[in-house]
Design a protein around this motif. Structure first.
Motif, mmCIF file in Angstrom:
data_model
loop_
_atom_site.group_PDB
_atom_site.id
_atom_site.type_symbol
_atom_site.label_atom_id
_atom_site.label_comp_id
_atom_site.label_asym_id
_atom_site.label_seq_id
_atom_site.Cartn_x
_atom_site.Cartn_y
_atom_site.Cartn_z
ATOM 1 N N LEU A 10 0.850 -1.260 -0.165
ATOM 2 C CA LEU A 10 0.056 -0.138 -0.003
ATOM 3 C C LEU A 10 0.840 1.394 -0.015
ATOM 4 O O LEU A 10 0.395 2.163 0.110
ATOM 5 N N CYS A 13 -0.658 5.082 -1.236
ATOM 6 C CA CYS A 13 -1.637 5.168 -1.452
ATOM 7 C C CYS A 13 -2.244 6.379 -0.552
ATOM 8 O O CYS A 13 -1.641 6.570 0.324
ATOM 9 N N THR A 15 -5.218 7.730 1.976
ATOM 10 C CA THR A 15 -6.303 7.189 2.725
ATOM 11 C C THR A 15 -7.020 8.046 3.585
ATOM 12 O O THR A 15 -6.162 9.232 3.999
ATOM 13 N N PRO A 27 -7.870 2.114 1.411
ATOM 14 C CA PRO A 27 -7.293 3.265 0.644
ATOM 15 C C PRO A 27 -8.410 3.988 -0.164
ATOM 16 O O PRO A 27 -9.230 3.334 -0.821
ATOM 17 N N VAL A 30 -5.027 4.834 -4.872
ATOM 18 C CA VAL A 30 -3.678 3.987 -4.948
ATOM 19 C C VAL A 30 -2.489 4.769 -4.883
ATOM 20 O O VAL A 30 -1.405 4.349 -4.557
#
Length: 60
Positions: A10, A13, A15, A27, A30
């Motif tokens: 991740l 990413c 979030t 997330p 990306v």
């Protein structure tokens, strides 16, 4: 919003974080560039950005 800079799949990413749900949903994008592309599309087309925000023109 925050960018995950920890090692792993991740990395990079974007979030969402709040005090209640933390990052339970996973997330939103990306990468930061994917988030900015969605924002640009929203501004160009007038479509909703991030499920909540809709651009509008005020006073021309």
């Amino acid at each position: 919003m925050f960018v995950d800079t920890g090692p792993g799949d991740l990395y990079g990413c974007v979030t969402e974080f709040d005090n209640f749900a933390a990052d339970d949903a996973g997330p939103r994008w990306v990468s930061l560039s994917a988030m900015l592309a969605d924002l640009a599309d929203s501004l160009e087309t007038g479509s909703t950005f991030d499920e909540y925000w809709k651009p509008k023109v005020v006073d021309g």
